[in-house]
Scaffold this motif. Structure first.
Motif, PDB file in Angstrom:
ATOM      1  N   ASP A 123      57.632  46.943  32.347  1.00  0.00           N
ATOM      2  CA  ASP A 123      56.900  46.824  31.042  1.00  0.00           C
ATOM      3  C   ASP A 123      57.636  47.888  30.141  1.00  0.00           C
ATOM      4  O   ASP A 123      57.663  47.619  28.823  1.00  0.00           O
ATOM      5  CB  ASP A 123      55.617  47.656  30.974  1.00  0.00           C
ATOM      6  CG  ASP A 123      54.565  46.550  31.870  1.00  0.00           C
ATOM      7  OD1 ASP A 123      54.636  45.405  31.584  1.00  0.00           O
ATOM      8  OD2 ASP A 123      53.459  46.966  32.369  1.00  0.00           O
ATOM      9  N   GLU A 124      58.304  48.930  30.803  1.00  0.00           N
ATOM     10  CA  GLU A 124      59.221  49.752  29.722  1.00  0.00           C
ATOM     11  C   GLU A 124      60.394  49.046  29.353  1.00  0.00           C
ATOM     12  O   GLU A 124      60.987  49.288  28.148  1.00  0.00           O
ATOM     13  CB  GLU A 124      59.554  51.277  30.490  1.00  0.00           C
ATOM     14  CG  GLU A 124      58.446  52.133  30.786  1.00  0.00           C
ATOM     15  CD  GLU A 124      58.869  53.324  31.570  1.00  0.00           C
ATOM     16  OE1 GLU A 124      58.825  54.292  31.183  1.00  0.00           O
ATOM     17  OE2 GLU A 124      59.389  52.947  32.720  1.00  0.00           O
ATOM     18  N   VAL A 125      60.823  48.156  30.051  1.00  0.00           N
ATOM     19  CA  VAL A 125      62.143  47.340  29.656  1.00  0.00           C
ATOM     20  C   VAL A 125      61.788  46.419  28.518  1.00  0.00           C
ATOM     21  O   VAL A 125      62.237  46.364  27.544  1.00  0.00           O
ATOM     22  CB  VAL A 125      62.618  46.615  31.033  1.00  0.00           C
ATOM     23  CG1 VAL A 125      63.639  45.613  30.341  1.00  0.00           C
ATOM     24  CG2 VAL A 125      63.230  47.776  31.769  1.00  0.00           C
ATOM     25  N   LYS A 126      60.551  45.738  28.919  1.00  0.00           N
ATOM     26  CA  LYS A 126      59.865  45.012  27.933  1.00  0.00           C
ATOM     27  C   LYS A 126      59.744  45.356  26.501  1.00  0.00           C
ATOM     28  O   LYS A 126      59.904  44.895  25.361  1.00  0.00           O
ATOM     29  CB  LYS A 126      58.593  44.282  28.202  1.00  0.00           C
ATOM     30  CG  LYS A 126      59.013  43.180  29.436  1.00  0.00           C
ATOM     31  CD  LYS A 126      57.644  42.370  29.835  1.00  0.00           C
ATOM     32  CE  LYS A 126      58.073  41.616  31.059  1.00  0.00           C
ATOM     33  NZ  LYS A 126      56.742  41.307  31.710  1.00  0.00           N
ATOM     34  N   GLU A 127      59.270  46.890  26.463  1.00  0.00           N
ATOM     35  CA  GLU A 127      58.956  47.430  25.259  1.00  0.00           C
ATOM     36  C   GLU A 127      60.359  47.806  24.492  1.00  0.00           C
ATOM     37  O   GLU A 127      60.229  48.067  22.954  1.00  0.00           O
ATOM     38  CB  GLU A 127      58.262  48.622  25.526  1.00  0.00           C
ATOM     39  CG  GLU A 127      56.951  48.527  25.967  1.00  0.00           C
ATOM     40  CD  GLU A 127      56.022  49.918  26.235  1.00  0.00           C
ATOM     41  OE1 GLU A 127      56.693  50.939  26.047  1.00  0.00           O
ATOM     42  OE2 GLU A 127      55.220  49.843  26.998  1.00  0.00           O
ATOM     43  N   GLN A 128      61.470  47.680  25.096  1.00  0.00           N
ATOM     44  CA  GLN A 128      62.714  48.027  24.186  1.00  0.00           C
ATOM     45  C   GLN A 128      62.826  46.882  23.516  1.00  0.00           C
ATOM     46  O   GLN A 128      63.128  45.812  23.886  1.00  0.00           O
ATOM     47  CB  GLN A 128      63.790  48.286  25.329  1.00  0.00           C
ATOM     48  CG  GLN A 128      63.851  49.596  26.071  1.00  0.00           C
ATOM     49  CD  GLN A 128      63.739  50.715  25.223  1.00  0.00           C
ATOM     50  OE1 GLN A 128      62.975  51.592  25.066  1.00  0.00           O
ATOM     51  NE2 GLN A 128      65.282  51.158  24.881  1.00  0.00           N
ATOM     52  N   LYS A 129      63.387  47.155  22.347  1.00  0.00           N
ATOM     53  CA  LYS A 129      63.388  46.061  21.355  1.00  0.00           C
ATOM     54  C   LYS A 129      65.328  46.126  21.239  1.00  0.00           C
ATOM     55  O   LYS A 129      65.727  47.010  20.628  1.00  0.00           O
ATOM     56  CB  LYS A 129      63.196  46.304  19.880  1.00  0.00           C
ATOM     57  CG  LYS A 129      61.542  46.475  20.042  1.00  0.00           C
ATOM     58  CD  LYS A 129      60.982  44.927  20.268  1.00  0.00           C
ATOM     59  CE  LYS A 129      59.431  45.260  20.202  1.00  0.00           C
ATOM     60  NZ  LYS A 129      58.888  44.315  21.463  1.00  0.00           N
ATOM     61  N   ILE A 130      65.789  44.979  21.722  1.00  0.00           N
ATOM     62  CA  ILE A 130      67.264  45.139  22.103  1.00  0.00           C
ATOM     63  C   ILE A 130      67.915  43.980  21.515  1.00  0.00           C
ATOM     64  O   ILE A 130      67.296  42.819  21.581  1.00  0.00           O
ATOM     65  CB  ILE A 130      67.728  45.141  23.590  1.00  0.00           C
ATOM     66  CG1 ILE A 130      67.136  46.498  24.078  1.00  0.00           C
ATOM     67  CG2 ILE A 130      69.207  44.944  23.684  1.00  0.00           C
ATOM     68  CD1 ILE A 130      67.658  46.528  25.606  1.00  0.00           C
ATOM     69  N   ASN A 184      64.563  39.825  30.022  1.00  0.00           N
ATOM     70  CA  ASN A 184      63.414  39.626  29.348  1.00  0.00           C
ATOM     71  C   ASN A 184      63.944  39.422  27.857  1.00  0.00           C
ATOM     72  O   ASN A 184      62.942  39.142  27.086  1.00  0.00           O
ATOM     73  CB  ASN A 184      62.903  41.367  29.265  1.00  0.00           C
ATOM     74  CG  ASN A 184      62.229  41.606  30.539  1.00  0.00           C
ATOM     75  OD1 ASN A 184      61.517  40.702  31.109  1.00  0.00           O
ATOM     76  ND2 ASN A 184      62.442  43.056  30.952  1.00  0.00           N
ATOM     77  N   ALA A 185      65.012  39.308  27.611  1.00  0.00           N
ATOM     78  CA  ALA A 185      65.666  38.952  26.274  1.00  0.00           C
ATOM     79  C   ALA A 185      65.851  37.426  26.173  1.00  0.00           C
ATOM     80  O   ALA A 185      66.157  36.927  25.224  1.00  0.00           O
ATOM     81  CB  ALA A 185      66.881  39.608  25.943  1.00  0.00           C
TER      82      ALA A 185
END
Length: 141
Positions: free
Chosen positions: A15-22, A139-140
């Motif tokens: 979830d924390e990884v998904k929240e990152q907008k990369i 996730n990207a």
């Protein structure tokens, strides 16, 4: 802005990884060589994605096994497990991880429990960095 963004290795959950907008066009992976991993996957993105997902699953088990083998002083099985980690890491494009795992494999094959104990957690820290970058990449997609 055109700047590369470094991974923040405090990320632990999906979830924390998904929240990152990369921005994947400018993101700079430190541990994962995507082009090398894609080469091993015959430049087929779905195959590479499958390989990364399998790597995440298998390394979760490897992490447990390696600690158990180290704690038991079982260098023979440690060597077998870290050999697989070495090969799998190189296949996904985690070159530094593969090289570090190779040094741990050599040490465990030589029965150097002291070296393994001194560097095992460093290996696990690097593995976590690789796993985070894989989750960022997945996730990207």
């Amino acid at each position: 802005n055109g700047k590369s963004v470094k991974a923040s290795y405090v990320l632990k959950t999906d979830d924390e990884v998904k929240e990152q907008k990369i921005n994947m066009d400018t993101y700079s992976f430190e541990q994962l060589d995507i082009s090398l991993g894609m080469e091993y996957a015959l430049n087929k993105k779905p195959f590479y994605i499958d390989t990364l997902e399998i790597y995440l699953e298998e390394t979760a088990q490897s992490e447990i096994e390696l600690k158990e083998f180290m704690d038991a002083g079982d260098m023979q099985n440690y060597a077998i497990s870290v050999h697989a980690l070495k090969s799998n890491s190189r296949i996904v494009g985690a070159v530094e991880m593969g090289n570090f795992a190779e040094s741990m494999e050599r040490s465990s094959k030589a029965g150097d429990l002291q070296y393994v104990r001194e560097h095992h957690y460093e290996l696990m820290d690097l593995l976590e960095k690789v796993r985070i970058e894989i989750r960022i990449y997945l996730n990207a997609q």
